[in-house]
Design an enzyme around this catalytic site. Structure first.
Site, short mmCIF file in Angstrom:
data_model
loop_
_atom_site.label_atom_id
_atom_site.label_comp_id
_atom_site.label_asym_id
_atom_site.label_seq_id
_atom_site.Cartn_x
_atom_site.Cartn_y
_atom_site.Cartn_z
N ILE A 37 0.85 -1.20 0.00
CA ILE A 37 0.00 0.00 0.00
C ILE A 37 0.88 1.25 0.00
CG2 ILE A 37 -1.60 1.35 1.46
CD1 ILE A 37 -2.85 -1.40 2.18
N ASP A 38 0.76 2.06 -1.03
CA ASP A 38 1.54 3.30 -1.12
C ASP A 38 0.65 4.51 -0.85
OD1 ASP A 38 0.09 3.73 -3.40
OD2 ASP A 38 1.76 3.47 -4.79
#
Lengths: 80, 293
Positions: A37-38
């Site tokens: 998850i960025d």
């Protein structure tokens, strides 16, 4: 809202909306390193949480959230 | 991803050069300055700025299938067009007024009059900056995403132009907090304007067929629009004559699916629309780097 209900909803949107692979989802999974998850996904999460749980995430409150478990704890603290 | 494909977004030249240009646009005849640029400045730039020159030459040869002589001529014309666009920008900074026509003006006004926010996507083609100063939105705040490293003179003048009309600049930051600012602006029913042809902040991108070859388009602008499920406009401002522009407004459709699918679909629609505009105004393609994979 019960803890297992929160976990189920989080699991659901991770798979359906963020296209996280199901087998990677585990309580101790690191949001960034294990689930990939960025920052862009994180903005998705803010919007989804707003819709599904009815509160707005403050980015600064997420500083200590590292794992999926931490994230569910955070949601629980907000919806309790 | 190569360094050239990351967004630098900085206008060429030092502060004194920009201030001189503003002075010239205020005091010298427009056509005289333009001719001087085309005859003396552009050949110099083409000679010494190989990267930009070669990228545009490749665009005409490979994407437009032109022969070497025609591609060279169009590369020169492209640089002249770019000079005209830069001069127009400084002409507006010096207080000058441009002649602007808008297509589908109602489409824009209907969205401004609605309670919801919407996204405006732009590209480095023509002179989008004119739209930022032209499209009135008194009932909604107009937020424009800008590069923090832009030249000081340009930023000063942008601030002056913005401060009068309920406008706000969202500056791209390394900590990515601009993403939240953008999302919040849409949640508050405001307008969000951002470039959709440059990769900035996050390196995530889509590889999309564009003029016959895959090109990289950033995920961010489309993801933000898909997250909030707001209306999306592709706006291009094309130079049609000396100090004359036409603004083209096209609405993209939000489709079914999850956020990622909707975002990718918006990106494909955007690339398709941009392709049509580039085909109509090839000399106004202003991405001076190798855009295609």
């Amino acid at each position: 809202m019960e803890r297992n209900e929160i976990e189920e909803k989080v699991r659901e949107f991770l798979i359906d909306d963020l296209e996280v692979e199901e087998e990677k989802i585990a309580p101790e999974a690191l949001l960034k390193d294990d689930l990939g998850i960025d920052s862009l996904d994180f903005v998705d999460i803010v919007v989804i949480v707003e819709k599904k749980f009815g509160f707005k995430i403050k980015p600064e409150e997420m500083a200590s959230v590292k794992t999926l478990n931490d994230f569910c704890d955070y949601i629980q603290s907000k919806v309790a | 991803m190569s360094a050239e494909q990351e967004w630098k977004g900085r206008t060429f030249g030092a502060r004194w050069m920009h201030l001189s240009l503003i002075w010239m646009m205020h005091n010298l005849p427009y056509r005289g300055v333009y001719l001087f640029a085309c005859i003396f400045v552009i050949p110099f730039c083409m000679l010494f700025s190989h990267k930009g020159y070669i990228a545009i030459y490749h665009f005409f040869v490979m994407r437009r299938n032109e022969n070497m002589a025609l591609a060279f001529w169009h590369t020169y014309m492209n640089h002249c067009m770019f000079a005209g666009i830069i001069l127009d920008r400084f002409y507006t900074y010096s207080g000058g007024k441009l002649n602007i026509e808008v297509e589908d003006w109602d489409l824009y006004h209907n969205l401004v009059d609605s309670k919801d926010g919407f996204v405006i996507l732009s590209a480095h083609i023509g002179n989008y900056e004119v739209a930022g100063y032209t499209l009135e939105a008194e009932s909604k705040r107009f937020n424009a995403l800008v590069y923090a490293g832009e030249a000081e003179t340009v930023m000063d003048n942008r601030r002056k132009m913005f401060e009068t009309k309920n406008r706000h600049m969202i500056v791209i930051k390394k900590d990515m907090s601009h993403l939240f600012e953008m999302s919040n602006a849409l949640a508050n029913g405001e307008i969000l304007s951002l470039p959709a042809d440059r990769i900035f902040g996050s390196s995530r991108h889509y590889d999309i067929d564009f003029l016959g070859c895959k090109a990289k388009f950033p995920v961010g602008p489309f993801a933000v629009a898909a997250q909030r499920e707001v209306a999306v406009l592709a706006i291009n401002v094309m130079k049609t004559g000396a100090k004359k522009y036409r603004i083209y407004i096209k609405q993209l459709q939000q489709t079914e699916g999850n956020i990622k699918q909707r975002a990718e679909n918006l990106a494909c629609q955007y690339a398709n629309n941009l392709e049509n505009v580039v085909n109509e105004y090839p000399t106004q393609w202003l991405n001076y780097f190798e855009f295609w994979n």
